[in-house]
Design a protein around this motif. Structure first.
Motif: not given
Length: 153
Positions: A31-49
């Protein structure tokens, strides 16, 4: 603010390895850092991948971890930092285990839940596992740590 995932499968926890502040590798939740305007739900899925190669389905919100680090300006540290970390539960739905290249982690692996206490890891791993095990209805553990000085070991 940063979201993280607790992914447990067959009695094992998925972790990524990151260089610690002193360069010593330590295990972290994917997990980790969110990009500006990104939803946390989308961030965690992106970061895990990005960090593990797996795709996940977020299956629950385990809780929120708020921590504060107070630094000593005499040693060149920030005077005060507060972090807010969102802990999700995730289920692997696809992909294959691989290691991140050119990112914040360099290795990903499954660890037996019983072996996690012996790993060099960040405190968030323990907090997240407690949230996963205890599942407090309010998403917060009863005993919160006191802020620590950033120049303490």
């Amino acid at each position: 603010m940063a979201p993280y995932a607790v992914c447990v499968r067959d009695g094992q926890l998925l972790l990524a390895r990151s260089p610690g502040p002193d360069g010593t590798p330590e295990w972290v939740l994917p997990g980790g850092g969110m990009e500006h305007g990104e939803d946390p739900y989308d961030t965690v899925r992106r970061e895990v991948t990005e960090e593990t190669g797996y795709r996940i389905e977020v299956t629950g919100l385990l809780g929120i971890d708020s921590h504060r680090l107070v630094g000593d300006p005499r040693v060149g540290r920030r005077l005060d930092h507060q972090g807010l970390r969102i802990i999700y539960e995730g289920e692997i739905t696809g992909g294959e285990l691989r290691h991140e290249v050119g990112g914040s982690t360099d290795f990903a692996a499954w660890h037996d839940l019983d072996a996690v206490p012996a790993l060099t890891r960040i405190r968030l791993v323990d907090t997240a596992l407690r949230l996963w095990r205890e599942r407090p209805p309010h998403g917060r553990l009863a005993d919160r740590p006191v802020p620590r000085q950033m120049n303490e070991g």
